[in-house]
Design a protein around this motif. Structure first.
Motif, PDB file in Angstrom:
ATOM      1  N   ALA A  67      29.292  44.830  53.205  1.00  0.00           N
ATOM      2  CA  ALA A  67      30.858  45.003  53.671  1.00  0.00           C
ATOM      3  C   ALA A  67      31.900  44.355  52.773  1.00  0.00           C
ATOM      4  O   ALA A  67      31.500  43.040  52.332  1.00  0.00           O
ATOM      5  CB  ALA A  67      31.123  44.099  55.136  1.00  0.00           C
ATOM      6  N   LEU A  68      33.166  44.813  52.354  1.00  0.00           N
ATOM      7  CA  LEU A  68      33.786  44.287  51.329  1.00  0.00           C
ATOM      8  C   LEU A  68      35.256  44.323  52.203  1.00  0.00           C
ATOM      9  O   LEU A  68      35.585  45.451  52.804  1.00  0.00           O
ATOM     10  CB  LEU A  68      33.999  45.100  50.254  1.00  0.00           C
ATOM     11  CG  LEU A  68      32.812  45.214  49.269  1.00  0.00           C
ATOM     12  CD1 LEU A  68      33.177  46.056  47.865  1.00  0.00           C
ATOM     13  CD2 LEU A  68      32.138  43.967  48.762  1.00  0.00           C
ATOM     14  N   GLU A  69      35.709  43.230  52.115  1.00  0.00           N
ATOM     15  CA  GLU A  69      37.430  43.272  52.837  1.00  0.00           C
ATOM     16  C   GLU A  69      38.338  42.574  52.088  1.00  0.00           C
ATOM     17  O   GLU A  69      38.037  41.366  51.508  1.00  0.00           O
ATOM     18  CB  GLU A  69      37.082  42.410  54.216  1.00  0.00           C
ATOM     19  CG  GLU A  69      38.534  42.230  55.079  1.00  0.00           C
ATOM     20  CD  GLU A  69      38.260  41.818  56.383  1.00  0.00           C
ATOM     21  OE1 GLU A  69      39.332  41.487  56.921  1.00  0.00           O
ATOM     22  OE2 GLU A  69      37.344  41.286  56.601  1.00  0.00           O
ATOM     23  N   LYS A  70      39.240  43.249  51.684  1.00  0.00           N
ATOM     24  CA  LYS A  70      40.279  42.516  50.583  1.00  0.00           C
ATOM     25  C   LYS A  70      39.637  41.991  49.341  1.00  0.00           C
ATOM     26  O   LYS A  70      39.958  41.128  49.061  1.00  0.00           O
ATOM     27  CB  LYS A  70      41.032  41.433  51.400  1.00  0.00           C
ATOM     28  CG  LYS A  70      41.897  41.998  52.559  1.00  0.00           C
ATOM     29  CD  LYS A  70      42.840  40.652  53.112  1.00  0.00           C
ATOM     30  CE  LYS A  70      43.447  41.185  54.592  1.00  0.00           C
ATOM     31  NZ  LYS A  70      43.836  40.142  54.957  1.00  0.00           N
ATOM     32  N   ALA A  71      38.628  42.878  48.941  1.00  0.00           N
ATOM     33  CA  ALA A  71      37.919  42.503  47.651  1.00  0.00           C
ATOM     34  C   ALA A  71      38.505  43.396  46.574  1.00  0.00           C
ATOM     35  O   ALA A  71      39.045  44.415  46.571  1.00  0.00           O
ATOM     36  CB  ALA A  71      36.406  42.567  47.962  1.00  0.00           C
ATOM     37  N   LEU A  72      38.367  42.791  45.349  1.00  0.00           N
ATOM     38  CA  LEU A  72      38.443  43.533  44.108  1.00  0.00           C
ATOM     39  C   LEU A  72      37.309  43.785  43.361  1.00  0.00           C
ATOM     40  O   LEU A  72      36.562  42.607  43.025  1.00  0.00           O
ATOM     41  CB  LEU A  72      39.486  42.775  43.253  1.00  0.00           C
ATOM     42  CG  LEU A  72      39.792  43.079  41.701  1.00  0.00           C
ATOM     43  CD1 LEU A  72      40.369  44.464  41.906  1.00  0.00           C
ATOM     44  CD2 LEU A  72      40.551  42.237  41.153  1.00  0.00           C
ATOM     45  N   VAL A  73      37.101  44.985  42.863  1.00  0.00           N
ATOM     46  CA  VAL A  73      35.703  45.510  42.191  1.00  0.00           C
ATOM     47  C   VAL A  73      36.068  46.091  40.888  1.00  0.00           C
ATOM     48  O   VAL A  73      36.825  46.926  41.190  1.00  0.00           O
ATOM     49  CB  VAL A  73      34.718  46.274  43.100  1.00  0.00           C
ATOM     50  CG1 VAL A  73      33.589  46.639  42.062  1.00  0.00           C
ATOM     51  CG2 VAL A  73      34.316  45.627  44.460  1.00  0.00           C
ATOM     52  N   ALA A  74      36.038  45.310  39.885  1.00  0.00           N
ATOM     53  CA  ALA A  74      37.168  45.835  38.784  1.00  0.00           C
ATOM     54  C   ALA A  74      36.316  45.435  37.349  1.00  0.00           C
ATOM     55  O   ALA A  74      35.696  44.194  37.160  1.00  0.00           O
ATOM     56  CB  ALA A  74      38.505  44.852  38.830  1.00  0.00           C
ATOM     57  N   ARG A  75      36.590  46.293  36.419  1.00  0.00           N
ATOM     58  CA  ARG A  75      35.975  46.049  35.313  1.00  0.00           C
ATOM     59  C   ARG A  75      34.324  45.601  35.129  1.00  0.00           C
ATOM     60  O   ARG A  75      33.995  45.257  33.997  1.00  0.00           O
ATOM     61  CB  ARG A  75      36.741  44.800  34.571  1.00  0.00           C
ATOM     62  CG  ARG A  75      38.313  45.390  34.383  1.00  0.00           C
ATOM     63  CD  ARG A  75      39.059  44.458  33.560  1.00  0.00           C
ATOM     64  NE  ARG A  75      39.243  43.201  34.415  1.00  0.00           N
ATOM     65  CZ  ARG A  75      39.963  42.712  35.130  1.00  0.00           C
ATOM     66  NH1 ARG A  75      40.784  43.617  35.580  1.00  0.00           N
ATOM     67  NH2 ARG A  75      40.010  41.785  35.921  1.00  0.00           N
ATOM     68  N   ASN A  76      33.624  46.188  36.001  1.00  0.00           N
ATOM     69  CA  ASN A  76      32.195  46.049  35.890  1.00  0.00           C
ATOM     70  C   ASN A  76      31.833  47.341  35.260  1.00  0.00           C
ATOM     71  O   ASN A  76      32.369  48.110  35.017  1.00  0.00           O
ATOM     72  CB  ASN A  76      31.515  46.253  37.315  1.00  0.00           C
ATOM     73  CG  ASN A  76      32.270  44.805  38.172  1.00  0.00           C
ATOM     74  OD1 ASN A  76      31.879  43.870  37.921  1.00  0.00           O
ATOM     75  ND2 ASN A  76      33.092  45.209  39.045  1.00  0.00           N
ATOM     76  N   SER A  77      30.538  47.221  34.772  1.00  0.00           N
ATOM     77  CA  SER A  77      29.853  48.429  33.830  1.00  0.00           C
ATOM     78  C   SER A  77      28.323  48.545  34.320  1.00  0.00           C
ATOM     79  O   SER A  77      27.795  47.635  34.562  1.00  0.00           O
ATOM     80  CB  SER A  77      30.231  48.247  32.302  1.00  0.00           C
ATOM     81  OG  SER A  77      29.653  46.937  32.014  1.00  0.00           O
ATOM     82  N   ALA A  78      28.025  49.914  34.114  1.00  0.00           N
ATOM     83  CA  ALA A  78      26.523  50.070  34.169  1.00  0.00           C
ATOM     84  C   ALA A  78      25.873  50.983  33.241  1.00  0.00           C
ATOM     85  O   ALA A  78      26.759  51.815  32.823  1.00  0.00           O
ATOM     86  CB  ALA A  78      26.343  50.623  35.483  1.00  0.00           C
ATOM     87  N   ASP A  79      24.910  50.790  32.714  1.00  0.00           N
ATOM     88  CA  ASP A  79      24.370  51.719  31.522  1.00  0.00           C
ATOM     89  C   ASP A  79      24.004  53.092  32.148  1.00  0.00           C
ATOM     90  O   ASP A  79      23.359  53.906  31.289  1.00  0.00           O
ATOM     91  CB  ASP A  79      23.332  51.039  30.816  1.00  0.00           C
ATOM     92  CG  ASP A  79      23.726  49.790  30.021  1.00  0.00           C
ATOM     93  OD1 ASP A  79      25.203  49.856  29.733  1.00  0.00           O
ATOM     94  OD2 ASP A  79      22.982  49.020  29.381  1.00  0.00           O
ATOM     95  N   ASP A  80      23.819  53.157  33.448  1.00  0.00           N
ATOM     96  CA  ASP A  80      23.498  54.404  34.150  1.00  0.00           C
ATOM     97  C   ASP A  80      24.457  54.805  35.088  1.00  0.00           C
ATOM     98  O   ASP A  80      25.480  55.615  34.689  1.00  0.00           O
ATOM     99  CB  ASP A  80      22.132  54.151  34.667  1.00  0.00           C
ATOM    100  CG  ASP A  80      21.280  55.710  34.628  1.00  0.00           C
ATOM    101  OD1 ASP A  80      22.048  56.559  34.748  1.00  0.00           O
ATOM    102  OD2 ASP A  80      20.078  55.557  34.990  1.00  0.00           O
ATOM    103  N   THR A  81      24.463  54.456  36.291  1.00  0.00           N
ATOM    104  CA  THR A  81      25.179  55.045  37.327  1.00  0.00           C
ATOM    105  C   THR A  81      25.888  53.968  38.114  1.00  0.00           C
ATOM    106  O   THR A  81      25.674  52.597  37.901  1.00  0.00           O
ATOM    107  CB  THR A  81      24.696  55.844  38.231  1.00  0.00           C
ATOM    108  OG1 THR A  81      23.773  55.088  39.254  1.00  0.00           O
ATOM    109  CG2 THR A  81      23.739  57.036  37.553  1.00  0.00           C
ATOM    110  N   SER A  82      27.060  54.175  38.877  1.00  0.00           N
ATOM    111  CA  SER A  82      27.752  53.334  39.817  1.00  0.00           C
ATOM    112  C   SER A  82      28.116  51.983  39.074  1.00  0.00           C
ATOM    113  O   SER A  82      27.608  50.870  39.302  1.00  0.00           O
ATOM    114  CB  SER A  82      26.705  52.947  41.112  1.00  0.00           C
ATOM    115  OG  SER A  82      25.483  52.618  40.665  1.00  0.00           O
ATOM    116  N   GLY A  83      29.154  52.494  38.174  1.00  0.00           N
ATOM    117  CA  GLY A  83      29.707  51.033  37.375  1.00  0.00           C
ATOM    118  C   GLY A  83      30.328  50.180  38.542  1.00  0.00           C
ATOM    119  O   GLY A  83      30.270  48.992  38.284  1.00  0.00           O
TER     120      GLY A  83
END
Length: 562
Positions: free
Chosen positions: A427-443
């Motif tokens: 569960a994410l509430e008022k969250a920031l998911v930013a500037r992450n990276s993945a070498d395959d899927t789902s950055g």
């Protein structure tokens, strides 16, 4: 989630310790308590001395009692009457003794709360903890500005080598710009270990340099079939329904030794404590730890939990876990119990999976369910996983992140920011998911089979993946997205699709949300799905994605145009 939802930390109450043989530290010449300032008061030695000495002594605040008569019994006066004065004297003396003993008990309690000072000497710290364990705990005031350097260890209770005695009572280590560090050239050992009946409170202390030996099984468990996807990724993104069916046939099978395949449901297997877990701090089942205004730095665990491994109940508040690593899961923190993170930072850690936090262990036919994880007003950034889940991994556990930043994490495969697997609940509430990276899927975020993610009033932005799902990917899992913006995410591989959302056999529901300005090389840039289970309500919008919003997807969701 309310901040006061977790108010009790469970676990059995502390029990008085039994008689134990002297530890290896004693054999090394550290026996005795001489030199530990004031520690005797923790055991009430002064009170015992008072009782064994002159019983007529009284507190300075009390009037002196009358002397004891030489002959027993009351004194007879002429006329056969007893002497009331002698009787009253005995009563006053008893009252004085009772008052003094009560005062002494209160003084001992006050002394225990204030804490006993520990000189800047690692041997004295070891002695102090041993004494506190044997005398129902206590507060130890560590020397200001001191570095306690640990050079040797004790095997303790069989959970691996420890630099300090296993905590078996309620013990507080109160520092003042204090550091506890394993010597650089010392043998491998963890720093702190909380036993099944122990409760450690750590305040204002830097814990540094713990090292546990390599655990080949932990590393293999993290490596094998971690992603547990329902379908494998298409060899050519956007290949359509036939390509998706072929991909399903190519799914990796679980290890043959597995009795319960990852993501297949059934009973959750508990993760056992291993000697390689938790190089900085290990909290065993039934144990408890509260860490406040402290730092865990430069630890490496051969198993799970580079800095901290929790199997009991733990709280990390106003603290930092950084520059640590694990050969298994959880470069910064590993959890298989109840763990609460409050206004803390977990940064620059690395592991095979769950570079920042690992909540549970998938893989190798011995999957172990995670516990309950709360993260509130915290930052999880610049962590790295060589395989999956650069920031946070939850496997068969529950993870709730509120008002938290998951920023700049990286994975070598899937889930640059977060990944939920094996019936994991996220569960994410008022969250920031930013500037992450993945070498395959789902950055940004990945949701695996039978897992669920509920994303509320959050932002998923500027994440990057190589193949698909720059912002959000579901592999047979369920994602509910409410009042959330999925904006400016990218996938950059030659055959990449779905910079915004990639749904492979799962379910996605958008409620009052936006998928905007995401990018992929091949269409669609907004949403790709191979089933009819992407729902977009009338208050949501999919706009300005490149090269298209949904055109090019095997199935075009209703209310997605262009």
């Amino acid at each position: 989630m309310s901040n006061d939802e977790l108010t009790s930390y469970g676990g059995p109450p502390p029990v008085p310790p039994g008689r134990r043989r002297r530890k290896i530290w004693v054999a090394a010449g550290v026996a005795g308590l001489t030199g530990v300032v004031g520690l005797a008061a923790l055991g009430g030695v002064a009170a015992r001395d008072q009782k064994s000495g002159d019983r007529n002594n009284t507190s300075d605040a009390q009037p002196a009692a009358a002397p004891r008569p030489e002959a027993p019994g009351p004194t007879a006066e002429a006329g056969g009457r007893t002497d009331d004065k002698a009787t009253r004297s005995g009563e006053e003396q008893g009252a004085d003794r009772t008052g003094h003993e009560a005062y002494s008990g209160e003084q001992r309690r006050d002394d225990k709360e204030r804490g006993r000072e520990v000189p800047c000497d690692s041997d004295k710290l070891i002695q102090a903890i041993e004494y506190a364990n044997d005398n129902r705990g206590g507060t130890l005031e560590l020397a200001k500005g001191c570095t306690y350097e640990l050079t040797r260890s004790d095997v303790g209770d069989g959970t691996g080598s420890n630099g300090l005695p296993v905590i078996t009572q309620a013990v507080t280590l109160a520092g003042h710009d204090t550091t506890i560090v394993r010597a650089a050239n010392a043998e491998a050992f963890r720093i702190l270990n909380v036993g099944r009946s122990g409760h450690l409170t750590l305040k204002n202390v830097v814990v540094k340099g713990g090292l546990t030996e390599a655990d080949a099984i932990a590393a293999a468990r993290a490596k094998v079939d971690l992603s547990a996807k329902v379908v494998a990724k298409p060899t050519k993104a956007g290949a359509g329904a036939n390509g998706a069916k072929a991909a399903k046939a190519a799914t990796k099978a679980p290890a043959a030794t597995s009795t319960t395949a990852p993501g297949a449901g059934g009973d959750t297997t508990l993760v056992d404590v291993e000697p390689g877990d938790g190089a900085g701090l290990l909290v065993q089942r039934g144990g408890r730890a509260d860490v406040e205004y402290s730092e865990f730095l430069l630890h490496h665990a051969g198993g799970n939990g580079g800095a901290i491994a929790n199997f009991g109940t733990a709280r990390l508040a106003h603290s930092r876990v950084a520059t640590s690593s694990a050969g298994g899961v959880g470069g910064g923190v590993f959890n298989a119990g109840v763990f609460r993170v409050e206004e803390a930072t977990i940064t620059d850690n690395s592991a095979v999976d769950g570079g920042g936090i690992g909540n549970g262990v998938p893989g190798l036919g011995f999957p172990g369910g995670g516990g309950t994880l709360w993260v509130w007003k915290s930052t999880i950034e610049r962590n790295r996983a060589t395989d999956n889940a650069g920031g946070v991994l939850t496997y068969r556990g529950t993870a709730t992140l509120t008002e938290t930043r998951i920023v700049g994490n990286h994975s070598g495969e899937d889930g640059g920011g977060l990944l939920a697997l094996g019936d994991g609940q996220l569960a994410l509430e008022k969250a920031l998911v930013a500037r992450n990276s993945a070498d395959d899927t789902s950055g940004g975020l990945g949701v695996g089979p039978e897992s669920t993610a509920v994303i509320d009033r959050s932002e998923i932005t500027e994440n990057v993946a190589e193949r698909n799902g720059g912002g959000l990917t579901t592999y047979g899992g369920t994602a509910v997205v409410r009042d959330t913006a999925i904006v400016a995410n990218r996938v950059v591989g030659q055959n990449s699709v779905a910079g915004g959302i990639y749904n492979d056999g799962g379910q996605v529901r958008l409620e009052r949300s936006t998928v905007r300005a995401n990018f992929s090389v091949l269409p669609p840039g907004g949403i790709w799905t191979n089933n009819d289970d992407v729902e977009i309500d009338r208050s949501s919008a999919v706009t300005a994605n490149r090269p298209t919003n949904c055109v090019g997807s095997p199935v075009v969701p209703d209310r997605c145009f262009g």
